[in-house]
Write a protein that holds these residues in place. Sequence first.
Motif, PDB file in Angstrom:
ATOM      1  N   GLN A   9       0.837  -1.213   0.000  1.00  0.00           N
ATOM      2  CA  GLN A   9       0.000   0.000   0.000  1.00  0.00           C
ATOM      3  C   GLN A   9       0.867   1.257   0.000  1.00  0.00           C
ATOM      4  N   LYS A  10       2.095   1.112   0.481  1.00  0.00           N
ATOM      5  CA  LYS A  10       2.961   2.288   0.632  1.00  0.00           C
ATOM      6  C   LYS A  10       3.885   2.482  -0.555  1.00  0.00           C
ATOM      7  N   THR A  11       3.890   1.518  -1.465  1.00  0.00           N
ATOM      8  CA  THR A  11       4.835   1.563  -2.579  1.00  0.00           C
ATOM      9  C   THR A  11       4.092   1.329  -3.893  1.00  0.00           C
ATOM     10  N   ALA A  12       4.605   1.888  -4.974  1.00  0.00           N
ATOM     11  CA  ALA A  12       4.064   1.569  -6.296  1.00  0.00           C
ATOM     12  C   ALA A  12       5.239   1.432  -7.248  1.00  0.00           C
ATOM     13  N   MET A  13       5.109   0.530  -8.184  1.00  0.00           N
ATOM     14  CA  MET A  13       6.213   0.245  -9.095  1.00  0.00           C
ATOM     15  C   MET A  13       5.855   0.673 -10.510  1.00  0.00           C
ATOM     16  N   VAL A  14       6.822   1.271 -11.191  1.00  0.00           N
ATOM     17  CA  VAL A  14       6.691   1.535 -12.629  1.00  0.00           C
ATOM     18  C   VAL A  14       7.697   0.604 -13.311  1.00  0.00           C
ATOM     19  N   LEU A  16       0.844  -2.995 -18.428  1.00  0.00           N
ATOM     20  CA  LEU A  16      -0.554  -2.557 -18.431  1.00  0.00           C
ATOM     21  C   LEU A  16      -1.454  -3.747 -18.753  1.00  0.00           C
ATOM     22  N   PHE A  17      -2.712  -3.644 -18.326  1.00  0.00           N
ATOM     23  CA  PHE A  17      -3.691  -4.640 -18.763  1.00  0.00           C
ATOM     24  C   PHE A  17      -4.049  -4.338 -20.211  1.00  0.00           C
ATOM     25  N   LYS A  18      -3.813  -5.309 -21.081  1.00  0.00           N
ATOM     26  CA  LYS A  18      -3.953  -5.055 -22.520  1.00  0.00           C
ATOM     27  C   LYS A  18      -5.408  -4.896 -22.953  1.00  0.00           C
ATOM     28  N   GLN A  21       3.757   6.620 -24.454  1.00  0.00           N
ATOM     29  CA  GLN A  21       2.411   6.878 -23.911  1.00  0.00           C
ATOM     30  C   GLN A  21       2.015   5.783 -22.922  1.00  0.00           C
ATOM     31  N   GLN A  22       2.343   4.534 -23.269  1.00  0.00           N
ATOM     32  CA  GLN A  22       2.016   3.431 -22.347  1.00  0.00           C
ATOM     33  C   GLN A  22       2.737   3.616 -21.018  1.00  0.00           C
ATOM     34  N   GLN A  23       3.992   4.041 -21.093  1.00  0.00           N
ATOM     35  CA  GLN A  23       4.728   4.218 -19.846  1.00  0.00           C
ATOM     36  C   GLN A  23       4.147   5.372 -19.042  1.00  0.00           C
ATOM     37  N   ARG A  24       3.635   6.385 -19.718  1.00  0.00           N
ATOM     38  CA  ARG A  24       3.009   7.489 -18.976  1.00  0.00           C
ATOM     39  C   ARG A  24       1.712   7.035 -18.307  1.00  0.00           C
TER      40      ARG A  24
END
Length: 243
Positions: free
Chosen positions: A80-85, A91-93, A144-147
């Motif tokens: 809950q405290k972390t998010a990963m890029v 992404l869900f296709k 764009q996907q990475q954004r």
Amino acid sequence: MIKLTNISKSFGRNPVLKSIDLTVNKGEVVVILGPSGSGKTTLLRCVNYLEKPSGGEIAIGDFRMNAEHAAKKDIHALRQKTAMVFQQYNLFKHKTAIENVMEGLVIVKKIPKDEARKRSAALLEKVGLAGKLDAYPSQLSGGQQQRVGIARALALEPEVILFDEPTSALDPELVGEVLEVIRKIAKEGITMIVVTHEMGFARDVANHVVFMDGGVIVEEGPPAQLFNHPREERTKQFLKRIT
Ligand code: ADP
């Protein structure tokens, strides 16, 4: 505000992280550099338990957990405290851009759909994708996907965003737009740990640079010091090779 103590990780008999200590202050951008195979991605993945550390402690604010013997609720709290890029966006296709961003808000944060949609639209606007809310990943460029991936991470309002080589899967002409977005959100004071090979970005945006090799932190410091006056021979050699 984030403190890793004595984090180690082995894959089978292969020790990949050897007793890593790292402190990241609130609002800081920490860039992790190092040759391929030095353990950078593994370290990042240990911070949100995508990899289970073999030992050590992870602390974020007042929350602290034994990384080797973590209870399920601690792992949940850490996530809950972390998010990963991710490097490959992940992404869900079969979901549109806005659905990708909404997913965590609705499922994890239990926010009503209307509100989640509103917030997600605002975040996609922030990353320059106001016109692409209903596009599917296949209709978007890599940049764009990475954004979308970044908007999705922001939506979770984590205490830290972990970027795992966010531009290394992109065609060179798309790298700039993604770095620009990361730079913009860094200025807003969001705490970040970024694994990257983008030296220009590290120099400009990082408050603190960590150089890893062979599963240890060889040297760390402010970018001006690490890039202009590296102390360790291994750091000097690495910088010579890549710049
Ligand atoms: P970096 O991000 O610095 O390139 P990694 O953290 O990806 O380094 O990898 C560090 C080492 O750990 C490498 O030797 C790699 O082969 C190994 N490794 C990474 N992930 C796994 C895995 N899932 N299973 C076994 N070995 C792995």
